[in-house]
Design a protein around this motif. Structure first.
Motif, mmCIF file in Angstrom:
data_model
loop_
_atom_site.group_PDB
_atom_site.id
_atom_site.type_symbol
_atom_site.label_atom_id
_atom_site.label_comp_id
_atom_site.label_asym_id
_atom_site.label_seq_id
_atom_site.Cartn_x
_atom_site.Cartn_y
_atom_site.Cartn_z
ATOM 1 N N VAL B 4 0.850 -1.194 0.000
ATOM 2 C CA VAL B 4 0.000 0.000 0.000
ATOM 3 C C VAL B 4 0.885 1.242 0.000
ATOM 4 O O VAL B 4 0.659 2.191 -0.736
ATOM 5 C CB VAL B 4 -0.940 -0.014 1.222
ATOM 6 C CG1 VAL B 4 -1.724 1.281 1.305
ATOM 7 C CG2 VAL B 4 -1.890 -1.196 1.131
ATOM 8 N N SER B 6 3.854 1.573 -1.138
ATOM 9 C CA SER B 6 4.626 1.793 -2.356
ATOM 10 C C SER B 6 3.758 1.935 -3.596
ATOM 11 O O SER B 6 4.222 2.410 -4.616
ATOM 12 C CB SER B 6 5.600 0.645 -2.541
ATOM 13 O OG SER B 6 4.897 -0.563 -2.499
ATOM 14 N N SER B 7 2.516 1.530 -3.505
ATOM 15 C CA SER B 7 1.710 1.531 -4.729
ATOM 16 C C SER B 7 0.947 2.823 -4.953
ATOM 17 O O SER B 7 0.045 2.874 -5.755
ATOM 18 C CB SER B 7 0.748 0.361 -4.725
ATOM 19 O OG SER B 7 -0.148 0.506 -3.663
ATOM 20 N N PHE B 8 1.360 3.862 -4.224
ATOM 21 C CA PHE B 8 0.731 5.157 -4.450
ATOM 22 C C PHE B 8 0.870 5.592 -5.894
ATOM 23 O O PHE B 8 0.097 6.353 -6.421
ATOM 24 C CB PHE B 8 1.353 6.214 -3.540
ATOM 25 C CG PHE B 8 2.826 6.256 -3.600
ATOM 26 C CD1 PHE B 8 3.465 6.918 -4.610
ATOM 27 C CD2 PHE B 8 3.579 5.616 -2.627
ATOM 28 C CE1 PHE B 8 4.834 6.952 -4.673
ATOM 29 C CE2 PHE B 8 4.943 5.649 -2.685
ATOM 30 C CZ PHE B 8 5.583 6.307 -3.707
ATOM 31 N N LEU B 9 1.888 5.015 -6.538
ATOM 32 C CA LEU B 9 2.128 5.407 -7.918
ATOM 33 C C LEU B 9 1.033 4.918 -8.850
ATOM 34 O O LEU B 9 0.948 5.293 -9.997
ATOM 35 C CB LEU B 9 3.489 4.871 -8.364
ATOM 36 C CG LEU B 9 4.110 3.811 -7.499
ATOM 37 C CD1 LEU B 9 4.016 2.525 -8.178
ATOM 38 C CD2 LEU B 9 5.475 4.222 -7.093
ATOM 39 N N LEU B 10 0.191 4.079 -8.343
ATOM 40 C CA LEU B 10 -0.860 3.548 -9.200
ATOM 41 C C LEU B 10 -2.164 4.321 -9.042
ATOM 42 O O LEU B 10 -3.199 3.932 -9.542
ATOM 43 C CB LEU B 10 -1.091 2.079 -8.855
ATOM 44 C CG LEU B 10 0.180 1.241 -8.950
ATOM 45 C CD1 LEU B 10 -0.040 -0.114 -8.350
ATOM 46 C CD2 LEU B 10 0.642 1.124 -10.378
ATOM 47 N N LEU B 14 -5.892 3.756 -10.547
ATOM 48 C CA LEU B 14 -6.955 3.406 -9.612
ATOM 49 C C LEU B 14 -8.124 4.379 -9.721
ATOM 50 O O LEU B 14 -9.285 3.977 -9.744
ATOM 51 C CB LEU B 14 -6.388 3.448 -8.187
ATOM 52 C CG LEU B 14 -7.378 3.711 -7.064
ATOM 53 C CD1 LEU B 14 -8.249 2.508 -6.848
ATOM 54 C CD2 LEU B 14 -6.648 4.070 -5.795
ATOM 55 N N LEU B 115 -4.387 12.304 4.878
ATOM 56 C CA LEU B 115 -4.030 12.435 3.465
ATOM 57 C C LEU B 115 -2.522 12.574 3.294
ATOM 58 O O LEU B 115 -1.945 12.105 2.324
ATOM 59 C CB LEU B 115 -4.730 13.648 2.850
ATOM 60 C CG LEU B 115 -6.245 13.514 2.676
ATOM 61 C CD1 LEU B 115 -6.795 14.696 1.904
ATOM 62 C CD2 LEU B 115 -6.610 12.225 1.959
ATOM 63 N N LEU B 120 -1.972 7.170 -1.273
ATOM 64 C CA LEU B 120 -2.951 6.426 -2.059
ATOM 65 C C LEU B 120 -4.319 7.080 -1.925
ATOM 66 O O LEU B 120 -4.976 7.421 -2.903
ATOM 67 C CB LEU B 120 -2.998 4.976 -1.566
ATOM 68 C CG LEU B 120 -3.960 4.053 -2.307
ATOM 69 C CD1 LEU B 120 -3.477 3.797 -3.718
ATOM 70 C CD2 LEU B 120 -4.122 2.743 -1.569
ATOM 71 N N SER B 122 -4.865 9.967 -0.624
ATOM 72 C CA SER B 122 -4.732 11.365 -1.022
ATOM 73 C C SER B 122 -5.038 11.507 -2.519
ATOM 74 O O SER B 122 -5.741 12.419 -2.947
ATOM 75 C CB SER B 122 -3.311 11.836 -0.713
ATOM 76 O OG SER B 122 -3.056 13.029 -1.352
#
Lengths: 787, 212
Positions: B4, B6-10, B14, B115, B120, B122
């Motif tokens: 979770v 590290s996957s903010f880049l997605l 999303l 946030l 994610l 955010s």
């Protein structure tokens, strides 16, 4: 007429006879000096202002200039219309279209995070530790696989399924978690996250672009700095999405702001200074001949610059600029000689009479100033030593020209020396009375100087505009602290050896500073030896467990409803993963350049690791001793060490200066009361500075220190002249002292109006010191005289 | 939670899925594209809260069967949201201005976030605000929008990287053109997701606690 009078008389007779030749010689010397000065190799290197007490400090300073981001231009982008990505891209593209920037990075180097994650997965065999290998057992146990597969299914149900899908397909066992743990230790130095391949703040409101200067010149070089600023401003003019806001942090901003402020200051101050000086000369002399007095400091500064250039290959621009300004004090000798000779000539006595009356105090004044400058020769800072030599050479040449040329501007019709200088009157200065005054000032110095702080931060020597300060504040709020860290530099003859040192240093830090945050790329780019060991661990693990793990994976995937061939790519990767040893170049090719560039320099022969928090200096010294080719440096320790050396310098300088001046005064007066009396203005000057600095919380910097000889030298001069006047029946010195003080204030004191901190430092020191010294000279010394 | 983190880049990918939230709240009937979008811009101003149940079907090649989920969401303009799956897993998140709660019973996750601490969410929040306020300019900078027939809006990502994952999004406007009935998100590899909304309620007050 005494023998001495005869010698003076004959000398000036001779000088008058060959007046034209002497003027010619002086003109030639001046022209030669100008020529020689024009060829001086002036450096802008601030290193000359670093102490040479230990190479360590200079080394630290040089190394700190290469810390991550230190030489980079960092641009922060925001957009209030939710078009941040577009804004970042547009700014980066516009910057690329300028000639001022290169290596423009808006992200870690990989197109997107998935690529980075995949590349991270592929380098896993090179970077796992024994602990990680143990963790691999846990990650691939039957229970964990089942739990991860369940999690994978849950993720596919979530709103983020699109992103998770690719991750699950490529790495269903979450092996990437090993990589991310290591990557995190390399990117946690700022509050930066990576979003869509771009550096962003944690709240996602800001983007970061990092750029290098395209020029080989230093970013502090004013031409290059101006070009950078202009190009940056131009890049913001066009094609940016509406609502885009941008600000920059760069050394170029500091350089340009400093240059602009100095020019602005000089444009204001020089005219004021010139107007005051001309007015003073007109009021005091009302004579065109007096214009020659202004030539004396110009000649002294030029000649001494020429002399210094013969001794040093490179001279700091700071030293030349500052010394030239300070040599304005030589006008004082010329003023005293001029007034004395003029009075003598007007009174019907000859030139030599005027010279004879003044030669002794002028000579000893120059000697005391030279003594003050000589004391600076003991400094640990080369720049201050250069400055001392400059001062000594300047005062010597100023003295010679004041005594040789100034009297010759008058036409001496009556060569006879007339009556002698009045003998000493029966006026005396009781030592006790003078001592009381001196002790009062000494006590003031003692009390107030203890409340003054030294600020050794080089950054504070330059001008920082409100805009730059605001940008620094915003930068810190968005991206974290800029300078509060220790940097461990690991060097090597090759990239591999530097990398190995960096790894050893990192191990040392983990062991000795467990509570502090360590930011390193060692975990994603270990030494060759560690990589070989990692690869062995990896191979050994999969050799022993591949069949079992794949079988468990198939079983669990089936149970959770995954298609049969879903994880074939993963299995193929595991079977075929035989990575070569990673080097800086090879990891950069995989898309990590954005990160590694921040922690390496000199083609990888220098690696850097950051240690955040309060690191014990003893342990850092131990690190340097235990791990070869490592040096620890921090701005904080650098400033503490430099402040200590500066404090020692001030104490040493003041002690030596005081002793030299007292010796000179003893030779001159051979009377305790007169010696002590002459010292009163200097003590008053220092007391005035102490009081003002303590009351207004002014922190002492290098420029305050190098202004002290001016105050001590000039104030002692005032003491000598007023003491001499007080014990003789003369009244010309007071006028001379007042004029000299006024010219000094006009010349240097007006610098107090400057915005630039260095110029302001000189201004406030001179203004405070000289006013206090003059007041003491003209008011207190006469009070000590016993009639 | 490493994933979770590290996957903010997605996020961007999303948030495409969240289109339906906004679309649902914003789309009103219109004769043509321009009129439709103008009306959405106009009408969205009047929407204060939305509640809707949904059923979701994901046709993913890596799974043998379609993945069917059910749940509901409640949105209160401008920045409160509860997004909850009830089947097959109990999971979801809330957003209450700048903070909220994340939970996933299958992974035993239940945590508070802000946030600032969770990019994610955010990102989701940012996109929600974008869509609920119907910043048409910003949306049009990300998607080519066309009207397919009279009731279906088709969005194609402008960004090539996004297009390599999501080839198109289709929003189906209801018969009486007062809301969106379904959203379909198509991937380049042929996988797709469809989500159908039902039992919609507008402008009803909710206890703030449900967003905590």
């Amino acid at each position: 007429m005494t023998k001495k009078d005869c010698i003076i008389q004959r000398t000036y007779k001779l000088l008058q006879k060959y007046r034209s030749i002497i003027f010619g010689v002086i003109a030639c010397v001046f022209i030669f000096s100008v020529f020689k000065t024009s060829n001086i190799n002036v450096t802008q290197n601030i290193e000359v202002m670093l102490p040479d007490k230990g190479e360590r400090l200079t080394t630290s300073y040089n190394l700190l200039q290469n810390t991550p981001l230190a030489k980079k231009t960092i641009i922060t982008v925001s957009n209030d219309k939710d078009m941040l990505n577009e804004a970042i891209d547009a700014v980066a593209e516009n910057l690329e279209n300028t000639s001022a920037f290169k290596n423009i990075l808006k992200g870690p180097g990989s197109d997107n995070a998935l690529n980075l994650l995949m590349e991270g997965f592929l380098i896993l065999p090179n970077i796992i530790s024994e602990k990680d290998a143990e963790y691999l057992h846990t990650l691939t146990s039957e229970t964990t696989i089942d739990s991860i597969m369940s999690r994978n299914l849950s993720r596919l149900s979530s709103p983020a399924w699109l992103g998770y899908k690719q991750i699950i397909e490529n790495d269903p066992l979450e092996l990437y978690s090993l990589f991310f743990k290591k990557l995190y230790s390399a990117v946690s130095f700022m509050d930066v996250v990576v979003d869509n391949g771009r550096f962003k703040s944690k709240d996602g409101k800001y983007g970061m672009i990092i750029a290098d200067s395209a020029s080989d010149s230093s970013i502090t070089d004013i031409k290059n700095a101006s070009h950078i600023i202009k190009s940056y401003n131009k890049a913001l003019e066009n094609n940016l999405p509406e609502g885009t806001e941008v600000f920059m942090i760069s050394h170029a901003s500091y350089s340009v702001a400093n240059a602009k402020t100095i020019i602005k200051d000089l444009r204001t101050i020089v005219p004021i200074s010139v107007i005051i000086l001309i007015s003073l000369f007109l009021i005091f002399f009302r004579n065109k001949h007096s214009a020659i007095l202004l030539f004396v400091p110009i000649f002294a500064a030029t000649l001494s610059a020429a002399i210094i250039s013969s001794l040093y290959k490179d001279i700091s621009g700071i030293v030349i600029g500052f010394s030239s300004v300070l040599l304005g004090i030589t006008v004082d000798y010329a003023i005293h000689v001029y007034i004395s000779v003029k009075n003598a000539v007007n009174s019907g006595y000859g030139i030599s009479y005027g010279v004879k009356n003044i030669i002794k105090p002028v000579f000893f004044s120059a000697v005391t100033s030279m003594a003050a400058f000589s004391a600076l020769l003991t400094s640990n800072i080369e720049g201050i030593r250069q400055f001392a030599l400059f001062g000594i050479a300047g005062i010597t040449s100023g003295l010679i020209i004041s005594l040789s040329i100034i009297p010759l501007v008058f036409t001496d019709k009556k060569i006879c020396a007339g009556s002698d200088l009045p003998e000493k009157s029966n006026k005396q200065i009781p030592a006790a009375k003078a001592t009381i005054s001196l002790c009062i000032f000494a006590a003031i110095i003692f009390i107030f100087s203890s409340k003054i702080h030294i600020n050794a931060d080089f950054k504070n020597l330059g001008y920082i505009s409100d805009e730059i300060r605001a940008n620094e504040r915003k930068y810190t709020e968005i991206w974290g602290k800029m300078r509060d860290f220790t940097v461990i530099f690991s060097t090597g003859a090759t990239e591999a050896s530097a990398r190995a040192s960096n790894e050893k240093a990192t191990y040392f830090l983990y062991k000795n500073f467990p509570a502090l945050e360590i930011v390193t790329i060692s975990n994603i780019l270990p030494s060759d030896a560690s990589q070989k060991k990692s690869i062995d661990l990896w191979n050994s693990f999969w050799h022993e467990n591949m069949i079992t793990v794949f079988s468990e994976l198939n079983k669990s995937a089936e149970a959770h409803g995954f298609s049969e061939n879903t994880f074939n790519k993963f299995k193929k990767n595991i079977r075929e993963l035989k990575p070569p040893i990673l080097t800086l170049d090879s990891i950069n090719e995989k898309g990590f350049a954005g990160i590694t560039n921040l922690f390496t320099s000199n083609q990888g022969k220098v690696y850097m690791t950051l240690l955040y928090g309060d690191a014990s200096n003893d342990k850092l010294v131990k690190l340097e001793q235990e791990v070869e080719n490592t040096t620890a440096a921090s701005f904080k320790n650098f400033n503490i060490e430099l402040a200590g050396i500066m404090r020692d310098d001030i104490i040493m300088f003041c002690t030596i200066a005081l002793l030299s001046i007292i010796t000179t005064l003893i030779i001159l007066f051979r009377n305790a009361g007169e010696v002590i009396s002459s010292l009163i203005p200097a003590a008053a000057g220092l007391a005035g500075i102490s009081v003002v600095f303590a009351l207004f919380n002014i922190e002492v910097n290098l420029f305050h220190i190098v202004s002290l000889p001016l105050i001590i030298g000039l104030a002692t001069d005032y003491g000598i002249f007023i003491t001499t006047e007080s014990i003789h029946e003369k009244n010309t010195a007071r006028r001379g002292v007042l004029l000299c003080g006024a010219t000094t204030i006009a010349g240097f004191g007006v610098l107090i109006l400057a915005q630039h901190p260095s110029l302001h430092a000189i201004g406030i020191t001179v203004m405070t010191g000289i006013i206090s010294a003059i007041a003491a000279a003209v008011v207190i010394i006469p009070l000590t005289v016993k009639k | 939670m490493q994933l979770v983190k590290s996957s903010f880049l997605l996020i961007k990918i999303l948030t495409v899925t969240l289109l339906f939230t906004a679309a649902y709240t914003q789309c009103y009937a219109a004769k043509d594209y321009e009129t439709l979008l103008s009306e959405i811009e106009k009408n969205v101003k009047d929407i204060k809260t939305v509640k809707s149940f949904f059923s979701e079907e994901k046709h993913i090649s890596m799974l043998k069967k379609p993945l069917i989920s059910e749940g509901f969401f409640i949105f209160e303009a401008p920045d409160r949201l509860r997004w909850e799956y009830t089947k097959p897993y109990s999971s979801g998140f809330t957003l209450n201005e700048t903070s909220g709660t994340l939970w996933d019973s299958s992974q035993n996750i239940h945590k508070k976030y802000t946030l600032q601490s969770d990019p994610l969410i955010s990102g989701i929040a940012k996109q929600l605000i974008l869509w609920t306020s119907f910043n048409r300019k910003a949306i049009e900078s990300d998607y080519h929008i066309k009207l397919d027939g009279s009731k279906i809006l088709e969005l194609t990502p402008i960004n090539e990287a996004t297009r390599n994952i999501v080839s198109k999004i289709r929003l189906s406007v209801s018969e009486n053109t007062d809301s969106v009935d379904s959203v379909e998100i198509y991937e380049k590899n042929g996988d797709y997701m469809s989500i159908k909304f039902y039992n919609k309620e507008f402008n009803i007050s909710y206890d703030k606690a449900i967003f905590e």
